[in-house]
Scaffold this active site. Structure first.
Site, PDB file in Angstrom:
ATOM      1  N   TYR A   1     -13.386  -3.864  10.119  1.00 40.04           N
ATOM      2  CA  TYR A   1     -12.116  -3.120  10.193  1.00 40.04           C
ATOM      3  C   TYR A   1     -11.501  -3.294  11.582  1.00 40.04           C
ATOM      4  O   TYR A   1     -10.343  -3.710  11.708  1.00 40.04           O
ATOM      5  CB  TYR A   1     -12.376  -1.645   9.879  1.00 40.04           C
ATOM      6  CG  TYR A   1     -11.126  -0.790   9.878  1.00 40.04           C
ATOM      7  CD1 TYR A   1     -10.299  -0.727   8.758  1.00 40.04           C
ATOM      8  CD2 TYR A   1     -10.767  -0.031  10.997  1.00 40.04           C
ATOM      9  CE1 TYR A   1      -9.155   0.061   8.753  1.00 40.04           C
ATOM     10  CE2 TYR A   1      -9.632   0.759  10.992  1.00 40.04           C
ATOM     11  CZ  TYR A   1      -8.825   0.798   9.873  1.00 40.04           C
ATOM     12  OH  TYR A   1      -7.687   1.588   9.874  1.00 40.04           O
TER      13      TYR A   1
ATOM     14  N   SER B   1      -4.238  -0.007  14.311  1.00 39.02           N
ATOM     15  CA  SER B   1      -5.065   1.164  14.581  1.00 39.02           C
ATOM     16  C   SER B   1      -5.466   1.173  16.047  1.00 39.02           C
ATOM     17  O   SER B   1      -5.490   0.109  16.687  1.00 39.02           O
ATOM     18  CB  SER B   1      -6.311   1.062  13.692  1.00 39.02           C
ATOM     19  OG  SER B   1      -7.304   1.945  14.136  1.00 39.02           O
TER      20      SER B   1
ATOM     21  N   GLY C   1       1.647   5.032   3.590  1.00 38.03           N
ATOM     22  CA  GLY C   1       2.686   4.200   2.965  1.00 38.03           C
ATOM     23  C   GLY C   1       3.629   5.040   2.113  1.00 38.03           C
ATOM     24  O   GLY C   1       4.852   4.899   2.185  1.00 38.03           O
TER      25      GLY C   1
ATOM     26  N   GLY D   1       0.836  -1.204   0.000  1.00 40.15           N
ATOM     27  CA  GLY D   1       0.000   0.000   0.000  1.00 40.15           C
ATOM     28  C   GLY D   1       0.867   1.249   0.000  1.00 40.15           C
ATOM     29  O   GLY D   1       0.599   2.210   0.724  1.00 40.15           O
ATOM     30  N   ALA D   2       1.909   1.227  -0.861  1.00 41.33           N
ATOM     31  CA  ALA D   2       2.900   2.315  -0.834  1.00 41.33           C
ATOM     32  C   ALA D   2       2.563   3.459  -1.782  1.00 41.33           C
ATOM     33  O   ALA D   2       3.284   4.447  -1.821  1.00 41.33           O
ATOM     34  CB  ALA D   2       4.268   1.739  -1.202  1.00 41.33           C
TER      35      ALA D   2
ATOM     36  N   SER E   1       0.022   5.570  -1.804  1.00 46.05           N
ATOM     37  CA  SER E   1      -0.678   6.762  -1.301  1.00 46.05           C
ATOM     38  C   SER E   1      -0.592   6.844   0.218  1.00 46.05           C
ATOM     39  O   SER E   1      -0.068   5.929   0.866  1.00 46.05           O
ATOM     40  CB  SER E   1      -2.157   6.728  -1.730  1.00 46.05           C
ATOM     41  OG  SER E   1      -2.819   5.689  -1.049  1.00 46.05           O
ATOM     42  N   GLY E   2      -1.100   7.937   0.755  1.00 45.90           N
ATOM     43  CA  GLY E   2      -1.266   8.104   2.196  1.00 45.90           C
ATOM     44  C   GLY E   2      -0.030   7.820   3.030  1.00 45.90           C
ATOM     45  O   GLY E   2       1.084   8.291   2.719  1.00 45.90           O
TER      46      GLY E   2
HETATM   47  N1  LIG Z   1      -5.908   7.213   7.861  1.00 41.38           N
HETATM   48  C1  LIG Z   1      -6.060   6.893   9.141  1.00 41.38           C
HETATM   49  O1  LIG Z   1      -6.580   7.699   9.950  1.00 41.38           O
HETATM   50  C2  LIG Z   1      -5.605   5.571   9.640  1.00 41.38           C
HETATM   51  C3  LIG Z   1      -5.115   4.591   8.795  1.00 41.38           C
HETATM   52  N2  LIG Z   1      -4.701   3.386   9.317  1.00 41.38           N
HETATM   53  C4  LIG Z   1      -4.151   2.347   8.438  1.00 41.38           C
HETATM   54  O2  LIG Z   1      -3.106   2.877   7.678  1.00 41.38           O
HETATM   55  C5  LIG Z   1      -2.903   2.067   6.502  1.00 41.38           C
HETATM   56  C6  LIG Z   1      -2.708   2.964   5.308  1.00 41.38           C
HETATM   57  O3  LIG Z   1      -3.915   3.628   5.048  1.00 41.38           O
HETATM   58  P1  LIG Z   1      -4.017   5.168   4.618  1.00 41.38           P
HETATM   59  O4  LIG Z   1      -2.698   5.643   4.192  1.00 41.38           O
HETATM   60  O5  LIG Z   1      -4.737   5.863   5.693  1.00 41.38           O
HETATM   61  O6  LIG Z   1      -5.052   5.070   3.421  1.00 41.38           O
HETATM   62  P2  LIG Z   1      -4.835   5.037   1.826  1.00 41.38           P
HETATM   63  O7  LIG Z   1      -6.149   4.608   1.296  1.00 41.38           O
HETATM   64  O8  LIG Z   1      -4.235   6.281   1.356  1.00 41.38           O
HETATM   65  O9  LIG Z   1      -3.773   3.891   1.655  1.00 41.38           O
HETATM   66  C7  LIG Z   1      -4.106   2.540   1.625  1.00 41.38           C
HETATM   67  C8  LIG Z   1      -3.164   1.849   0.684  1.00 41.38           C
HETATM   68  O10 LIG Z   1      -3.449   0.444   0.706  1.00 41.38           O
HETATM   69  C9  LIG Z   1      -3.572   0.041  -0.636  1.00 41.38           C
HETATM   70  N3  LIG Z   1      -4.424  -1.136  -0.779  1.00 41.38           N
HETATM   71  C10 LIG Z   1      -5.719  -1.265  -0.438  1.00 41.38           C
HETATM   72  N4  LIG Z   1      -6.156  -2.488  -0.774  1.00 41.38           N
HETATM   73  C11 LIG Z   1      -5.116  -3.134  -1.337  1.00 41.38           C
HETATM   74  C12 LIG Z   1      -4.928  -4.410  -1.889  1.00 41.38           C
HETATM   75  N5  LIG Z   1      -5.926  -5.303  -1.957  1.00 41.38           N
HETATM   76  N6  LIG Z   1      -3.699  -4.759  -2.364  1.00 41.38           N
HETATM   77  C13 LIG Z   1      -2.691  -3.867  -2.319  1.00 41.38           C
HETATM   78  N7  LIG Z   1      -2.808  -2.633  -1.832  1.00 41.38           N
HETATM   79  C14 LIG Z   1      -3.996  -2.270  -1.344  1.00 41.38           C
HETATM   80  C15 LIG Z   1      -4.157   1.224  -1.369  1.00 41.38           C
HETATM   81  O11 LIG Z   1      -3.964   1.085  -2.766  1.00 41.38           O
HETATM   82  P3  LIG Z   1      -5.016   1.721  -3.832  1.00 41.38           P
HETATM   83  O12 LIG Z   1      -4.564   3.119  -4.060  1.00 41.38           O
HETATM   84  O13 LIG Z   1      -4.853   0.833  -5.002  1.00 41.38           O
HETATM   85  O14 LIG Z   1      -6.377   1.647  -3.205  1.00 41.38           O
HETATM   86  C16 LIG Z   1      -3.322   2.330  -0.755  1.00 41.38           C
HETATM   87  O15 LIG Z   1      -2.067   2.412  -1.350  1.00 41.38           O
HETATM   88  C17 LIG Z   1      -4.125   1.158   6.435  1.00 41.38           C
HETATM   89  O16 LIG Z   1      -3.779  -0.134   6.891  1.00 41.38           O
HETATM   90  C18 LIG Z   1      -5.107   1.794   7.409  1.00 41.38           C
HETATM   91  O17 LIG Z   1      -5.997   0.860   7.958  1.00 41.38           O
HETATM   92  C19 LIG Z   1      -4.749   3.135  10.660  1.00 41.38           C
HETATM   93  C20 LIG Z   1      -5.214   4.071  11.520  1.00 41.38           C
HETATM   94  C21 LIG Z   1      -5.694   5.351  11.081  1.00 41.38           C
HETATM   95  C1  LIG Z   2     -19.847  15.864  12.784  1.00 42.02           C
HETATM   96  C2  LIG Z   2     -19.559  14.412  12.597  1.00 42.02           C
HETATM   97  C3  LIG Z   2     -20.134  13.858  11.348  1.00 42.02           C
HETATM   98  C4  LIG Z   2     -18.097  14.154  12.751  1.00 42.02           C
HETATM   99  C5  LIG Z   2     -17.763  12.688  12.800  1.00 42.02           C
HETATM  100  C6  LIG Z   2     -16.286  12.458  13.036  1.00 42.02           C
HETATM  101  C7  LIG Z   2     -15.909  10.990  12.800  1.00 42.02           C
HETATM  102  C8  LIG Z   2     -16.226  10.658  11.360  1.00 42.02           C
HETATM  103  C9  LIG Z   2     -14.452  10.750  13.149  1.00 42.02           C
HETATM  104  C10 LIG Z   2     -14.181  11.027  14.633  1.00 42.02           C
HETATM  105  C11 LIG Z   2     -13.023  10.117  15.035  1.00 42.02           C
HETATM  106  C12 LIG Z   2     -12.570   9.494  13.719  1.00 42.02           C
HETATM  107  C13 LIG Z   2     -11.686   8.306  13.704  1.00 42.02           C
HETATM  108  C14 LIG Z   2     -10.964   7.943  14.761  1.00 42.02           C
HETATM  109  C15 LIG Z   2      -9.992   6.841  14.765  1.00 42.02           C
HETATM  110  C16 LIG Z   2      -9.525   6.403  13.362  1.00 42.02           C
HETATM  111  C17 LIG Z   2      -8.785   5.066  13.439  1.00 42.02           C
HETATM  112  C18 LIG Z   2      -7.492   5.228  14.208  1.00 42.02           C
HETATM  113  C19 LIG Z   2      -8.625   4.378  12.155  1.00 42.02           C
HETATM  114  O1  LIG Z   2      -7.899   3.395  12.055  1.00 42.02           O
HETATM  115  C20 LIG Z   2      -9.412   4.729  10.951  1.00 42.02           C
HETATM  116  C21 LIG Z   2     -10.184   6.006  11.013  1.00 42.02           C
HETATM  117  C22 LIG Z   2     -10.703   6.323  12.415  1.00 42.02           C
HETATM  118  C23 LIG Z   2     -11.679   5.250  12.833  1.00 42.02           C
HETATM  119  C24 LIG Z   2     -11.408   7.710  12.359  1.00 42.02           C
HETATM  120  C25 LIG Z   2     -12.643   7.705  11.472  1.00 42.02           C
HETATM  121  C26 LIG Z   2     -13.476   8.959  11.521  1.00 42.02           C
HETATM  122  C27 LIG Z   2     -13.866   9.346  12.954  1.00 42.02           C
HETATM  123  C28 LIG Z   2     -14.790   8.283  13.523  1.00 42.02           C
END
Ligand SMILES: NC(=O)C1=CN([C@@H]2O[C@H](COP(=O)(O)OP(=O)(O)OC[C@H]3O[C@@H](n4cnc5c(N)ncnc54)[C@H](OP(=O)(O)O)[C@@H]3O)[C@@H](O)[C@H]2O)C=CC1
Ligand SMILES: CC(C)CCC[C@@H](C)[C@H]1CC[C@H]2C3=CC[C@H]4[C@H](C)C(=O)CC[C@]4(C)[C@H]3CC[C@]12C
Length: 334
Positions: free
Chosen positions: A193, A171, A15, A9-10, A12-13
């Site tokens: 999730y 997470s 990664g 998952g490198a 975007s985001g």
């Molecule tokens: N954002 C947040 O607040 C939080 C994120 N996380 C975790 O961080 C990690 C990265 O997510 P984040 O950067 O936020 O989100 P993004 O959606 O930006 O990144 C996710 C990445 O995973 C890839 N991916 C998804 N499905 C697959 C698959 N089947 N095979 C290969 N690659 C795949 C995506 O590729 P593609 O572009 O092709 O979809 C993308 O590159 C995740 O594991 C997420 O659960 C944990 C806590 C909080």
């Molecule tokens: C006015 C309301 C609609 C605002 C709602 C806010 C919520 C959508 C978000 C508040 C806290 C957020 C989260 C907390 C923890 C993240 C976790 C670490 C993760 O792995 C993925 C995303 C989160 C669950 C995230 C998601 C949105 C909230 C629930």
């Protein structure tokens, strides 16, 4: 010797931010971006090469949601690299998320308001679906595909003279209450999730128990709440922009709102700099950003026990056997 680092998952985001950070601090690193979409992977590679000309950045076609793709990709990795120093299991999905707005406003005026922003407990549900392999998509992407990858790459990770590190992007939404050994894939519930992330915490513990002696060390991180495609799938980006002042305010009380991918990658980057054997197997390493915007990593004890972790490990090995047999006996073998 230069380090070989593979990141799933490198493209975007968090990664991609990790890849940027790794190249900034160690120009000798050999990066392998493991992604499912070749266009997005190429774009990520170009961006990295623009900021770090001459860096060694390889691409690997990997869909962690497909058993065949994982097995094929692992063969390719074994053919390309003599060893792996760091394996970042970062790809993850949260499909069809639904926020319980009523619970959010109730929580906002309770004593758990701050905690709610880091764990989202009781706020979020998702709708999962089966993959072409007949497994649940969230379970396979966030956990099982990565488990298979580790199993396949054991030869590169174990016993090559120096310790190797496996890192799970988990997470603080990893909740024991969402997980059941009787429904590993969370086929019947509404929090796949949370379940998959809790399972990754348990699995990391089991990997350490089974593989530390061979030089493989597993760790778990939480990046905090980060604005990425995943969070833009929960609420549209303009909504998050409106919420930003509230987020910055809450950051004064809890440093878990890291908000940017760069900040969110803090714990992943910090782990890269540690000796894998010096880390705590029962800790989750959290990326934190202070009210003033300073980044740091904080270990917190995970809510995991050896017995459940071992039971999960056994069940995953069983499922692995079933899937391998199916592929061996199926029409389009590898
Ligand atoms: N954002 C947040 O607040 C939080 C994120 N996380 C975790 O961080 C990690 C990265 O997510 P984040 O950067 O936020 O989100 P993004 O959606 O930006 O990144 C996710 C990445 O995973 C890839 N991916 C998804 N499905 C697959 C698959 N089947 N095979 C290969 N690659 C795949 C995506 O590729 P593609 O572009 O092709 O979809 C993308 O590159 C995740 O594991 C997420 O659960 C944990 C806590 C909080
Ligand atoms: C006015 C309301 C609609 C605002 C709602 C806010 C919520 C959508 C978000 C508040 C806290 C957020 C989260 C907390 C923890 C993240 C976790 C670490 C993760 O792995 C993925 C995303 C989160 C669950 C995230 C998601 C949105 C909230 C629930």
């Amino acid at each position: 010797m230069d380090k070989v680092v593979l990141v799933t998952g490198a493209n975007s985001g968090i990664g991609l931010a990790l890849c940027e950070r790794l190249l900034s601090q160690d120009s000798g690193v050999r990066l392998c971006l493991a992604c499912r979409n070749s266009g997005r992977a190429e774009a990520a590679r170009s961006a990295l090469l623009t900021s770090h000309p001459g860096a060694r950045v390889d691409l690997l076609d990997l869909d962690v949601g497909s058993v065949r793709s994982v097995l094929r990709a692992a063969q390719e990795v074994k053919a390309r690299y003599p060893r792996l120093d760091h394996l970042y299991l970062n790809a993850g999905i949260m499909p069809n998320p639904h926020v319980d707005i009523k619970a959010f406003f109730k929580g906002l005026f309770s004593s758990k308001a701050i905690q709610m922003f880091s764990t989202a407990e009781g706020l979020l549900t998702q709708q999962d679906r089966p993959t072409a392999d007949g497994l649940q998509e969230v379970f396979t992407t966030n956990l099982f595909g990565h488990f298979l990858l580790v199993r396949e790459l054991e030869v590169l990770l174990c016993g090559a003279g120096r310790p190797s590190q496996v890192v799970w992007t988990s997470s603080s939404n990893a909740l024991r209450s969402a997980f059941s050994l009787e429904d590993l894939q969370h086929a019947t519930g509404t929090e796949p999730y949370s379940s998959s992330k809790y399972a990754s915490d348990l699995l990391s513990l089991a990997l350490n128990r089974h593989h530390n002696a061979q030089g493989l060390f597993s760790s778990v991180i939480c990046p905090g709440l980060v604005m990425t495609n995943l969070t833009y799938g929960i609420l549209p980006s303009f909504f998050w922009t409106l919420l930003m002042p509230i987020m910055w305010f809450i950051r004064i009380f809890t440093n878990t709102l890291t908000l940017t991918p760069y900040n969110g990658a803090e714990a992943l980057n910090w782990l890269f700099l540690q000796k894998p054997e010096s880390l705590d197997a029962r800790a989750k390493y959290h990326s934190m950003t202070s009210g003033l915007g300073n980044n740091y990593t904080q270990p917190r004890q995970m809510d995991v026990d050896e017995e459940t972790s071992e039971a999960l490990y056994g069940k995953l090995l069983e499922l692995e056997k079933v899937m391998r047999r199916r592929i061996r006996e199926g029409p389009d073998r590898l």
